[in-house]
Write a protein that holds these residues in place. Structure first.
Motif, PDB file in Angstrom:
ATOM      1  N   ASP A  14       0.841  -1.191   0.000  1.00 11.81           N
ATOM      2  CA  ASP A  14       0.000   0.000   0.000  1.00 11.81           C
ATOM      3  C   ASP A  14       0.882   1.248   0.000  1.00 11.81           C
ATOM      4  N   VAL A  74       1.215   4.776   0.910  1.00 16.47           N
ATOM      5  CA  VAL A  74       0.515   5.587   1.900  1.00 16.47           C
ATOM      6  C   VAL A  74       1.109   6.993   1.944  1.00 16.47           C
ATOM      7  N   PHE A 119      -0.786  -0.867  -4.343  1.00 12.35           N
ATOM      8  CA  PHE A 119      -2.114  -0.265  -4.255  1.00 12.35           C
ATOM      9  C   PHE A 119      -1.945   1.151  -3.708  1.00 12.35           C
ATOM     10  N   THR A 120      -2.538   2.119  -4.389  1.00 13.90           N
ATOM     11  CA  THR A 120      -2.500   3.505  -3.929  1.00 13.90           C
ATOM     12  C   THR A 120      -3.806   3.813  -3.229  1.00 13.90           C
ATOM     13  N   GLN A 121      -3.709   4.250  -1.988  1.00 20.78           N
ATOM     14  CA  GLN A 121      -4.909   4.520  -1.218  1.00 20.78           C
ATOM     15  C   GLN A 121      -5.658   5.730  -1.769  1.00 20.78           C
TER      16      GLN A 121
END
Length: 290
Positions: free
Chosen positions: A181, A183, A268-270
Motif C-alpha cells: 500500500d 501511503v 495499491f495507492t490509497q
C-alpha cells in the motif's frame, strides 16, 4: 464404525493384510506400551482391508486420503496428500507423520517421514537425523539439484526452494498475497508491505526484497508479516514493488529460502478521503432545546 475415540489420542489406520502391528520404536517416554501387543495403550488402532470399514486398495505414497466420520456420517477430520500443498515424498515402506502435536494437519509442510520403516504408530514421532545413501533419496521431493554427500551421508539441497530434512530435501512453502500500500500521511510517504504467511508451523523468517533505485536492491528479513518502508523506488504507473519469500535458519548453516511468491508484491495507492464532508451539519440548529 463402532470405535470410541477420545480427544487428544492417536488414531492409527493400518493394513491388516501385512500381519500384526507392532510399535517397535515406542518406548516408555513415548507412550504406555502393552507388554503383550507391543502397542500404545493410549492410541486407537483401526485395521483396514478386506471386510473392514477402511480400504488401502487405491492409496499410494503420493495419492491418499483419510476421512474420519462419526456414526451419523458427520465429517470429524480429513487429510489429503497433494503435490500442490508442500508435501514431502517419503520412500516406500516409510510412513508420514505430523511432526509435532498441535501442528495444523492440513499443511503438507508440517509432515515428515518416519525415522524407520517400523515407525512409532500410536506415539509421538521420534526425533532423528536420518542419513542418505543415494542421490535419489535427496531428490525424491522435487529438488532435482540435490545430492547425497558420501562423506557425511547427508543431503546437499538447493539453497532456493528446498531444505535438508529427514534424509531428503523438503520443499519450503512460500508466503502469498503480497501487497504494498502506497501511503501518504501528511508529510510522510511510505509503503506498507503485508502478506499471508507460509502454510507451515515452524520458526520461519520472511524476507522482502525491494529497490532503492532501478539497479539497487535491498532485502529486509524478520518474522513480521507487515513492514513499513519509506525508501522504496517508485514512479507513477509501477504495479510491482518487490518480492517476498520464506527463509529458514539453522545453526552453522547458510539460510535456506523459498522461491519468491510468483505474483510478487502488487502496489495499491490509497484513495484520498473527502474533506471537508460533502454535507456539513447546519449550525446553529433550527430548533434549539429549551
Amino acid at each position: 464404525t463402532g470405535n470410541n475415540i477420545n480427544q487428544g489420542v492417536y488414531v492409527v489406520l493400518y493394513d491388516q493384510s501385512l500381519g500384526s502391528l507392532s510399535c517397535a520404536d515406542c518406548g516408555s517416554a513415548q507412550c504406555t506400551v502393552d507388554s503383550v501387543t507391543n502397542l500404545c495403550e493410549e492410541a486407537v488402532y483401526i485395521p483396514c482391508g478386506v471386510g473392514a470399514s477402511c480400504q488401502f486398495a487405491t492409496q499410494t505414497m503420493t495419492s491418499w486420503n483419510i476421512e474420519i466420520m462419526d456414526d451419523s456420517s458427520n465429517m470429524l477430520d480429513s487429510v489429503t496428500y497433494s503435490t500442490n500443498s508442500w508435501w514431502p515424498e517419503a520412500q516406500s515402506d516409510y510412513s508420514y507423520a505430523l511432526e509435532y502435536l498441535g501442528y495444523n494437519n492440513q499443511y503438507g509442510a508440517n509432515y515428515v517421514r518416519s525415522c524407520t520403516t517400523t515407525a512409532s504408530p500410536g506415539a509421538p514421532i521420534l526425533s532423528c537425523t536420518p542419513s542418505c545413501s543415494l542421490a535419489s533419496e535427496c531428490t525424491l521431493s522435487g529438488d532435482t539439484g540435490a545430492a547425497c554427500i558420501t562423506s557425511t551421508n547427508q543431503c546437499s539441497c538447493s539453497q532456493t526452494g528446498f531444505y535438508p530434512k529427514r534424509g531428503s530435501c523438503y520443499p519450503i512453502p512460500e508466503p502469498s498475497n503480497c501487497i504494498a500500500d502506497k501511503v501518504k500521511n501528511g508529510s510522510q510517504n511510505y509503503f506498507r508491505f503485508s502478506f499471508n504467511g507460509a502454510p507451515f508451523d515452524t520458526n520461519e523468517f520472511y524476507s522482502v526484497l525491494y529497490y532503492l533505485n532501478p539497479t539497487t536492491p535491498v532485502t529486509i528479513t524478520d518474522q513480521s508479516r507487515i513492514r513499513t518502508e519509506d525508501d522504496v523506488y517508485y514512479v507513477p504507473g509501477m504495479n510491482v514493488s518487490g518480492y517476498v519469500y520464506t527463509e529458514l535458519r539453522f545453526p552453522s548453516l547458510n539460510p535456506y529460502i523459498s522461491t519468491p511468491w510468483a505474483a510478487n508484491c502488487t502496489i495499491f495507492t490509497q484513495s484520498p478521503t473527502a474533506s471537508p464532508s460533502p454535507s456539513p451539519t447546519q449550525a446553529p440548529t433550527r430548533a434549539p432545546t429549551t
